[in-house]
Design an enzyme around this catalytic site. Structure first.
Site, PDB file in Angstrom:
ATOM      1  N   CYS A 115     -39.066  80.621  66.644  1.00  0.00           N
ATOM      2  CA  CYS A 115     -39.608  79.485  65.875  1.00  0.00           C
ATOM      3  C   CYS A 115     -38.771  78.220  66.033  1.00  0.00           C
ATOM      4  CB  CYS A 115     -39.705  79.843  64.398  1.00  0.00           C
ATOM      5  SG  CYS A 115     -40.742  81.272  64.099  1.00  0.00           S
ATOM      6  N   HIS A 255     -40.305  73.317  60.058  1.00  0.00           N
ATOM      7  CA  HIS A 255     -41.067  74.485  60.503  1.00  0.00           C
ATOM      8  C   HIS A 255     -42.004  74.867  59.349  1.00  0.00           C
ATOM      9  CE1 HIS A 255     -42.254  78.246  61.980  1.00  0.00           C
ATOM     10  NE2 HIS A 255     -41.283  79.009  61.504  1.00  0.00           N
ATOM     11  N   ASN A 285     -48.393  79.519  60.224  1.00  0.00           N
ATOM     12  CA  ASN A 285     -47.078  79.491  60.877  1.00  0.00           C
ATOM     13  C   ASN A 285     -47.270  79.772  62.371  1.00  0.00           C
ATOM     14  OD1 ASN A 285     -44.588  80.228  62.000  1.00  0.00           O
ATOM     15  ND2 ASN A 285     -43.848  81.172  60.118  1.00  0.00           N
TER      16      ASN A 285
HETATM   17  O1  UT7 Z   1     -41.110  81.827  61.153  1.00  0.00           O
HETATM   18  C1  UT7 Z   1     -40.315  82.754  60.472  1.00  0.00           C
HETATM   19  C2  UT7 Z   1     -41.310  83.752  59.999  1.00  0.00           C
HETATM   20  N1  UT7 Z   1     -41.050  84.464  58.847  1.00  0.00           N
HETATM   21  C3  UT7 Z   1     -41.506  84.128  57.631  1.00  0.00           C
HETATM   22  O2  UT7 Z   1     -42.053  83.109  57.357  1.00  0.00           O
HETATM   23  C4  UT7 Z   1     -41.381  85.179  56.591  1.00  0.00           C
HETATM   24  C5  UT7 Z   1     -40.546  84.909  55.421  1.00  0.00           C
HETATM   25  N2  UT7 Z   1     -40.914  85.875  54.383  1.00  0.00           N
HETATM   26  C6  UT7 Z   1     -41.983  85.671  53.607  1.00  0.00           C
HETATM   27  O3  UT7 Z   1     -42.668  84.680  53.743  1.00  0.00           O
HETATM   28  C7  UT7 Z   1     -42.272  86.680  52.568  1.00  0.00           C
HETATM   29  O4  UT7 Z   1     -41.236  87.635  52.518  1.00  0.00           O
HETATM   30  C8  UT7 Z   1     -43.636  87.386  52.783  1.00  0.00           C
HETATM   31  C9  UT7 Z   1     -44.767  86.377  52.594  1.00  0.00           C
HETATM   32  C10 UT7 Z   1     -43.712  88.004  54.161  1.00  0.00           C
HETATM   33  C11 UT7 Z   1     -43.802  88.477  51.737  1.00  0.00           C
HETATM   34  O5  UT7 Z   1     -43.674  87.944  50.437  1.00  0.00           O
HETATM   35  P1  UT7 Z   1     -42.675  88.597  49.381  1.00  0.00           P
HETATM   36  O6  UT7 Z   1     -42.909  87.917  48.128  1.00  0.00           O
HETATM   37  O7  UT7 Z   1     -41.302  88.590  49.979  1.00  0.00           O
HETATM   38  O8  UT7 Z   1     -43.237  90.050  49.283  1.00  0.00           O
HETATM   39  P2  UT7 Z   1     -42.507  91.443  49.573  1.00  0.00           P
HETATM   40  O9  UT7 Z   1     -42.278  91.629  51.044  1.00  0.00           O
HETATM   41  O10 UT7 Z   1     -41.362  91.622  48.660  1.00  0.00           O
HETATM   42  O11 UT7 Z   1     -43.650  92.412  49.119  1.00  0.00           O
HETATM   43  C12 UT7 Z   1     -44.137  92.424  47.778  1.00  0.00           C
HETATM   44  C13 UT7 Z   1     -45.412  93.247  47.769  1.00  0.00           C
HETATM   45  C14 UT7 Z   1     -45.265  94.564  48.539  1.00  0.00           C
HETATM   46  O12 UT7 Z   1     -45.985  95.557  47.863  1.00  0.00           O
HETATM   47  P3  UT7 Z   1     -45.230  96.609  46.909  1.00  0.00           P
HETATM   48  O13 UT7 Z   1     -44.236  97.304  47.782  1.00  0.00           O
HETATM   49  O14 UT7 Z   1     -44.598  95.780  45.829  1.00  0.00           O
HETATM   50  O15 UT7 Z   1     -46.344  97.472  46.460  1.00  0.00           O
HETATM   51  C15 UT7 Z   1     -45.946  94.269  49.837  1.00  0.00           C
HETATM   52  O16 UT7 Z   1     -46.465  95.443  50.455  1.00  0.00           O
HETATM   53  O17 UT7 Z   1     -46.451  92.513  48.430  1.00  0.00           O
HETATM   54  C16 UT7 Z   1     -47.058  93.370  49.384  1.00  0.00           C
HETATM   55  N3  UT7 Z   1     -47.626  92.552  50.446  1.00  0.00           N
HETATM   56  C17 UT7 Z   1     -48.893  92.087  50.385  1.00  0.00           C
HETATM   57  N4  UT7 Z   1     -49.845  92.214  49.433  1.00  0.00           N
HETATM   58  C18 UT7 Z   1     -51.027  91.613  49.675  1.00  0.00           C
HETATM   59  C19 UT7 Z   1     -47.075  92.160  51.604  1.00  0.00           C
HETATM   60  N5  UT7 Z   1     -47.948  91.428  52.307  1.00  0.00           N
HETATM   61  C20 UT7 Z   1     -49.092  91.380  51.573  1.00  0.00           C
HETATM   62  C21 UT7 Z   1     -50.348  90.783  51.758  1.00  0.00           C
HETATM   63  N6  UT7 Z   1     -51.279  90.923  50.787  1.00  0.00           N
HETATM   64  N7  UT7 Z   1     -50.646  90.075  52.853  1.00  0.00           N
END
Ligand code: UT7
Length: 328
Positions: A115, A255, A285
């Protein structure tokens, strides 16, 4: 060696035609429009079709940047393409751009820094111009992230998208447009943000494909923490280097990583989110294409005038990060 000033003489971008909304993703994944909007700020994104590849967006983006600058393709000295999804490992996507735009005399190469690639490439390109090694340098950031996405992984499939952006660099009279500061960093990491397959460590085999090593793996939470900290430091440290306060910036083109990351980083750097140009809601993104697409949108929306201070910054897999502060 005397240094010239350098300016961005023209920008361009190109997105795939296919719009994929959060409602479309709800049909194929266990997710919701509400979750995606509140956790990322993304409402829709553009995805390439099966027969489209990175250069299909990179070439029109480059052409538009040349047109905006009024630059003849025959006058381009150098082309750099930042991408982690090249059409193929060889020839370079820069080579495909050279052929596609008929850049008769240009040299060039691809730059791989996920990125952060475009901002690194912009710094390299400005140094070619400042040192007099080249006059017209075309810098492109282009991706088809959907080709390396695990479409069953809801955490990455809702975030990443496709497209390309480009900027043409040219010399500027001393004391006018120029680079005021730039920052970079690298922290070798093979746990947080990965695409392991297809290289010499894990060559493509039936087994590597079965194990999905050819697809992106992201540790979301760790990436989030790294991103907020790095984003905030890039704002304060790059402004410090240039001897200005973040409040003096006309625009930050970050970004387009995730709205929550952008808001948290701005709070940490004590700068208003209003300073950031944002198009994540409709573009998603797009990795290395993210900053140049946003820059082109900002330019075309009339957000920048000559003399304005603009900061571009990006970070991602590597882990790597980069910023560049320009007097426009
Ligand atoms: O260019 C660099 C690229 N990287 C990024 O931009 C990523 C940076 N990270 C993030 O943006 C966030 O960590 C995410 C958007 C990927 C995830 O958000 P979060 O608030 O950190 O969620 P999490 O990974 O802690 O997951 C919380 C819950 C999980 O479920 P459980 O285990 O609590 O039951 C995930 O499985 O959210 C769930 N989850 C979703 N639920 C609905 C993860 N993705 C999704 C989804 N829809 N798309």
């Amino acid at each position: 060696m005397s240094l010239h000033g350098v300016r961005i003489a023209g920008t361009g971008s190109c997105l795939p035609e296919r719009v994929v909304t959060n409602a479309d993703l709800e049909k194929r994944l266990d997710t919701s429009d509400e979750w995606i909007r509140s956790r990322t700020g993304i409402g829709e994104r553009r995805w390439a079709s099966e027969d489209e590849a990175t250069s299909d967006f990179a070439i029109p983006a480059g052409r538009r940047a040349l047109e905006a600058a009024g630059c003849d393709p025959a006058d381009v000295d150098f082309v750099i393409c930042a991408t982690l999804t090249p059409d193929m490992p060889m020839p370079s996507t820069a080579g495909l751009i050279q052929r596609g735009l008929n850049l008769e005399k240009a040299g060039g190469f691809d730059l791989s820094s996920a990125c952060a690639g475009f901002v690194h490439a912009l710094t390299v390109g400005t140094n070619y111009v400042r040192t007099g090694s080249a006059k017209n340098v075309l810098v492109v950031g282009a991706e088809t992230m959907t080709k390396v996405l695990d479409h069953s992984d809801r955490a990455t499939a809702v975030i990443f998208a496709d497209g390309a952006g480009a900027a043409l660099l040219q010399p500027a009279p001393a004391g006018e447009s120029d680079v005021l500061a730039s920052r970079y960093g690298l922290r070798g990491d093979d746990e947080v943000l990965l695409l392991k397959g297809g290289g010499s460590r894990y060559p493509t085999t039936h087994e590597s494909v079965d194990e999905k090593l050819h697809l992106i793996f992201m540790e979301g939470r760790a990436t989030f923490r790294f991103a907020v900290k790095t984003f905030a430091s890039l704002i304060t440290e790059t402004c410090d280097d240039a001897g200005i306060a973040p409040q003096d910036l006309k625009l930050i083109v970050p970004h387009q990583v995730n709205m929550r990351i952008i808001e948290a980083a701005c709070t940490r750097a004590k700068v208003s989110t209003d300073k950031c140009f944002l198009n994540i809601e409709t573009v998603g993104n797009t990795s290395a294409a993210s900053v140049p697409i946003a820059l082109d949108d900002a330019v075309r929306a009339g957000k920048l005038e000559r003399g304005d201070l603009v900061l571009m910054l990006a970070f991602g897999g590597g882990l790597s990060w980069s910023s560049i502060l320009l007097r426009w």
